[in-house]
Motif scaffolding. Structure first.
Motif, PDB file in Angstrom:
ATOM      1  N   GLU A 391       0.826  -1.207   0.000  1.00  0.00           N
ATOM      2  CA  GLU A 391       0.000   0.000   0.000  1.00  0.00           C
ATOM      3  C   GLU A 391       0.861   1.259   0.000  1.00  0.00           C
ATOM      4  O   GLU A 391       0.578   2.227  -0.716  1.00  0.00           O
ATOM      5  CB  GLU A 391      -0.938  -0.018   1.205  1.00  0.00           C
ATOM      6  N   LYS A 392       1.942   1.260   0.780  1.00  0.00           N
ATOM      7  CA  LYS A 392       2.859   2.400   0.793  1.00  0.00           C
ATOM      8  C   LYS A 392       3.555   2.545  -0.552  1.00  0.00           C
ATOM      9  O   LYS A 392       3.729   3.648  -1.080  1.00  0.00           O
ATOM     10  CB  LYS A 392       3.892   2.224   1.901  1.00  0.00           C
ATOM     11  N   GLN A 393       3.968   1.405  -1.125  1.00  0.00           N
ATOM     12  CA  GLN A 393       4.652   1.436  -2.412  1.00  0.00           C
ATOM     13  C   GLN A 393       3.702   1.841  -3.538  1.00  0.00           C
ATOM     14  O   GLN A 393       4.112   2.502  -4.498  1.00  0.00           O
ATOM     15  CB  GLN A 393       5.270   0.070  -2.707  1.00  0.00           C
ATOM     16  N   ALA A 394       2.426   1.463  -3.410  1.00  0.00           N
ATOM     17  CA  ALA A 394       1.434   1.857  -4.417  1.00  0.00           C
ATOM     18  C   ALA A 394       1.309   3.372  -4.484  1.00  0.00           C
ATOM     19  O   ALA A 394       1.167   3.964  -5.562  1.00  0.00           O
ATOM     20  CB  ALA A 394       0.084   1.222  -4.102  1.00  0.00           C
ATOM     21  N   TYR A 395       1.380   4.019  -3.315  1.00  0.00           N
ATOM     22  CA  TYR A 395       1.318   5.483  -3.295  1.00  0.00           C
ATOM     23  C   TYR A 395       2.608   6.073  -3.860  1.00  0.00           C
ATOM     24  O   TYR A 395       2.592   7.027  -4.645  1.00  0.00           O
ATOM     25  CB  TYR A 395       1.085   5.996  -1.873  1.00  0.00           C
ATOM     26  N   GLU A 396       3.751   5.474  -3.480  1.00  0.00           N
ATOM     27  CA  GLU A 396       5.038   5.990  -3.928  1.00  0.00           C
ATOM     28  C   GLU A 396       5.199   5.883  -5.439  1.00  0.00           C
ATOM     29  O   GLU A 396       5.676   6.817  -6.097  1.00  0.00           O
ATOM     30  CB  GLU A 396       6.161   5.227  -3.220  1.00  0.00           C
ATOM     31  N   TYR A 397       4.803   4.722  -6.019  1.00  0.00           N
ATOM     32  CA  TYR A 397       5.042   4.474  -7.433  1.00  0.00           C
ATOM     33  C   TYR A 397       3.858   4.866  -8.321  1.00  0.00           C
ATOM     34  O   TYR A 397       4.053   5.288  -9.457  1.00  0.00           O
ATOM     35  CB  TYR A 397       5.362   2.988  -7.669  1.00  0.00           C
ATOM     36  N   TRP A 398       2.649   4.661  -7.831  1.00  0.00           N
ATOM     37  CA  TRP A 398       1.453   4.813  -8.659  1.00  0.00           C
ATOM     38  C   TRP A 398       0.464   5.854  -8.147  1.00  0.00           C
ATOM     39  O   TRP A 398      -0.604   6.013  -8.717  1.00  0.00           O
ATOM     40  CB  TRP A 398       0.735   3.457  -8.809  1.00  0.00           C
ATOM     41  N   HIS A 399       0.815   6.532  -7.047  1.00  0.00           N
ATOM     42  CA  HIS A 399      -0.046   7.586  -6.477  1.00  0.00           C
ATOM     43  C   HIS A 399      -1.419   7.064  -6.103  1.00  0.00           C
ATOM     44  O   HIS A 399      -2.431   7.729  -6.280  1.00  0.00           O
ATOM     45  CB  HIS A 399      -0.179   8.771  -7.454  1.00  0.00           C
ATOM     46  N   VAL A 400      -1.438   5.845  -5.587  1.00  0.00           N
ATOM     47  CA  VAL A 400      -2.684   5.205  -5.176  1.00  0.00           C
ATOM     48  C   VAL A 400      -2.810   5.295  -3.664  1.00  0.00           C
ATOM     49  O   VAL A 400      -1.900   4.895  -2.929  1.00  0.00           O
ATOM     50  CB  VAL A 400      -2.734   3.724  -5.629  1.00  0.00           C
ATOM     51  N   ARG A 401      -3.919   5.812  -3.193  1.00  0.00           N
ATOM     52  CA  ARG A 401      -4.178   5.890  -1.754  1.00  0.00           C
ATOM     53  C   ARG A 401      -5.173   4.801  -1.364  1.00  0.00           C
ATOM     54  O   ARG A 401      -6.156   4.576  -2.060  1.00  0.00           O
ATOM     55  CB  ARG A 401      -4.742   7.257  -1.379  1.00  0.00           C
ATOM     56  N   GLY A 402      -4.898   4.194  -0.172  1.00  0.00           N
ATOM     57  CA  GLY A 402      -5.859   3.263   0.431  1.00  0.00           C
ATOM     58  C   GLY A 402      -6.283   2.151  -0.443  1.00  0.00           C
ATOM     59  O   GLY A 402      -7.448   1.940  -0.660  1.00  0.00           O
TER      60      GLY A 402
END
Length: 402
Positions: A391-402
């Motif tokens: 989930e943290k990496q999704a935000y870092e790489y893909w700007h995905v929250r939650g």
């Protein structure tokens, strides 16, 4: 595969010591350990369309090479003269009273190689099953023959663990009565087939199959009756499994071994309605890219027919493609679902073609989904130990929250 002419390869390895840089083009090989000495000395230069146990380290060490190519393209490579074949080494069943041998349990690209080779050298093995379809080759097409009775390489059926059973159960929920299936060898195909005992009128159109199919054929679950192409016939390019499997295909006119250029043609595959492709992966990133032939830059297997069948199933009426794998690797140390693929990984199936992704934790339907929706769906089927990090990496790489 199981029809590897290893007796001829052992002889080649011995005689190659008098020469240098003999190019050896190959698919997956069984019993090929005898080639190692000739390869180490620079006498043989293997070029693999598919890596196997004997040559993975050779490829990594730069002593052998890997050719990334779809399985369906290899016969075309030969027939168009893009890859010259001077000598084809093959293994066949003995000739019948008409002088016709059979390529037996592995037709795939071998038929095409025989058509274009200047010289065909065959190991005639009485233990090779006689199969139907495109498997026949006349003695007058064989320049040199050597006969010896030897057992064929066998792969025992999988012993299924809880994880693979759960994956098989998940896949089975995506399969309907009358579907036409493509699947390969290994724990996940076997686990899936073990969960299909209550289905009816299933068909098989596949590049290969193993032991898991036999029981469903004997019980009438697989009858190939709803297929539009080759109705009533189980279609394959090769098989690899136990002696029971080889006995099953021997002189079985309900099983046809066809040229892999035809079997794996997207046009052929999509002609069967309700086509379901079931394949595996080494890694999938949060955008849906599928790596299936390498671990980073370490070549593990090959491109094979995965993309052919993914595309063919996607174009089939009511077809579906499924990529299935355990959520972790390395005894639970690593997540197979990752933010981005490891450096050097080969994208065998591009993210735009992926439909269902399955792990023991569920199913993610990526068809028509945005990058953010894909990330969320894949994290939900990742191993729980890795979800928070993903989930943290999704935000870092893909700007995905939650």
């Amino acid at each position: 595969m199981a029809a590897t002419p290893w007796v001829l390869l052992d002889a080649l390895a011995e005689h190659a010591l008098q020469h240098s840089n003999i190019e050896l083009y190959q698919l997956h090989l069984e019993h090929a350990e005898g080639l190692a000495k000739a390869v180490d000395g620079g006498h043989l230069a293997p070029k693999a369309y598919f890596a196997s146990e004997y040559n993975r380290q050779l490829i990594q060490a730069g002593k052998a090479d890997y050719i990334p190519i779809s399985l369906s393209d290899i016969p075309r490579l030969f027939r168009k003269g893009e890859q010259r074949i001077d000598v084809a080494l093959i293994q066949v069943a003995p000739p019948d009273r008409h002088g016709i041998c059979s390529l037996g349990i592995s037709v795939e690209a071998t038929r095409a190689a025989c058509e274009v080779a200047d010289i065909v050298i065959a190991h005639i093995n009485p233990q090779m099953p006689r199969t139907h379809g495109d498997a026949f080759i006349h003695l007058n097409q064989i320049d040199i023959a050597y006969e010896q009775d030897l057992p064929l390489p066998e792969h025992s059926p999988s012993v299924l663990n809880q994880i693979n059973r759960r994956i098989g159960e998940q896949i089975a929920t995506l399969i309907d009565d009358g579907d036409c299936l493509q699947m390969g060898i290994g724990d996940i195909p076997d686990a899936t087939l073990a969960c299909l005992g209550q289905h009816q009128h299933l068909g098989i159109h596949t590049e290969m199959f193993s032991d898991g199919v036999i029981e469903l054929c004997e019980r009438g679950v697989i009858d190939n009756s709803r297929k539009r192409k080759h109705a009533g016939k189980l279609v394959t390019g090769f098989v690899l499994g136990s002696k029971k499997l080889y006995d099953f295909v021997d002189d079985n006119s309900a099983v046809v071994f066809l040229d892999i250029e035809y079997i794996n043609s997207i046009e052929t595959i999509c002609r069967n309605p309700n086509m379901v492709s079931i394949n595996s992966a080494l890694q999938v990133d949060l955008s849906g890219q599928i790596c299936a032939d390498s671990l980073g830059t370490h070549i593990y297997s090959g491109v094979g027919g995965q993309l052919d069948f993914v595309m063919g199933a996607n174009l089939s009426d009511h077809g579906r493609s499924i990529l299935a794998f355990p959520s972790t690797a390395g005894g639970g140390q690593y997540s197979r679902i990752v933010p981005v693929l490891a450096l050097g990984s080969g994208v065998v199936t591009p993210r735009g073609s992926v439909h269902y992704v399955v792990t023991e934790y569920g199913t993610a339907n990526l068809r028509g989904k945005s990058l953010r929706e894909r990330s969320r769906a894949l994290i939900n089927i990742a191993h729980p130990d890795f979800r928070e990090t993903l989930e943290k990496q999704a935000y870092e790489y893909w700007h995905v929250r939650g």
